[in-house]
Design a protein around this motif. Structure first.
Motif, short mmCIF file in Angstrom:
data_model
loop_
_atom_site.label_atom_id
_atom_site.label_comp_id
_atom_site.label_asym_id
_atom_site.label_seq_id
_atom_site.Cartn_x
_atom_site.Cartn_y
_atom_site.Cartn_z
N ASP A 106 0.83 -1.21 0.00
CA ASP A 106 0.00 0.00 0.00
C ASP A 106 0.87 1.26 0.00
N SER A 110 -0.46 5.98 1.83
CA SER A 110 -1.00 4.63 1.98
C SER A 110 -2.43 4.54 2.52
N ASP A 145 -6.66 2.11 0.47
CA ASP A 145 -7.74 1.17 0.76
C ASP A 145 -9.02 1.87 1.21
#
Length: 101
Positions: free
Chosen positions: A28, A66, A69
């Motif tokens: 990520d 990161s 998500d």
């Protein structure tokens, strides 16, 4: 005398879930850093990109550090389009890959 891999693992077992979690976080971070590199190559600051996306500079920073998500697909699409790219999303099922966006 050197310890074999089996002896070392017996003495200090590996928690695969922890390893996979670290691996996911690292991937990520690499992906997010790559977005930053692309933005910088487009000669845009975070503030300029945030203006194009109609989000805060802080949100752009979180995406680039990161938080991918938790980023909505539409926000990622706008981010990529703002730096001159096209976002593609595909599903992989066994040997088959299907582009869905």
């Amino acid at each position: 005398m050197a310890m074999s891999m089996e002896e070392m693992l017996a003495k200090r077992p590996v928690d695969r879930a922890v390893v996979e979690g670290h691996k996911k976080r690292m991937l990520d971070e690499v992906r997010a850093y790559r977005l930053r590199e692309l933005r910088e190559a487009s000669e845009l600051t975070q503030v300029q990109l945030a203006g194009r996306l109609q989000v805060t500079q802080n949100r752009v920073s979180r995406i680039e550090h990161s938080d991918i998500d938790r980023t909505q697909v539409d926000t990622l699409r706008k981010y990529v389009e703002a730096i001159g790219g096209t976002l593609h999303i595909e599903v992989e099922l066994g040997d088959e890959r299907i582009q869905i966006a």
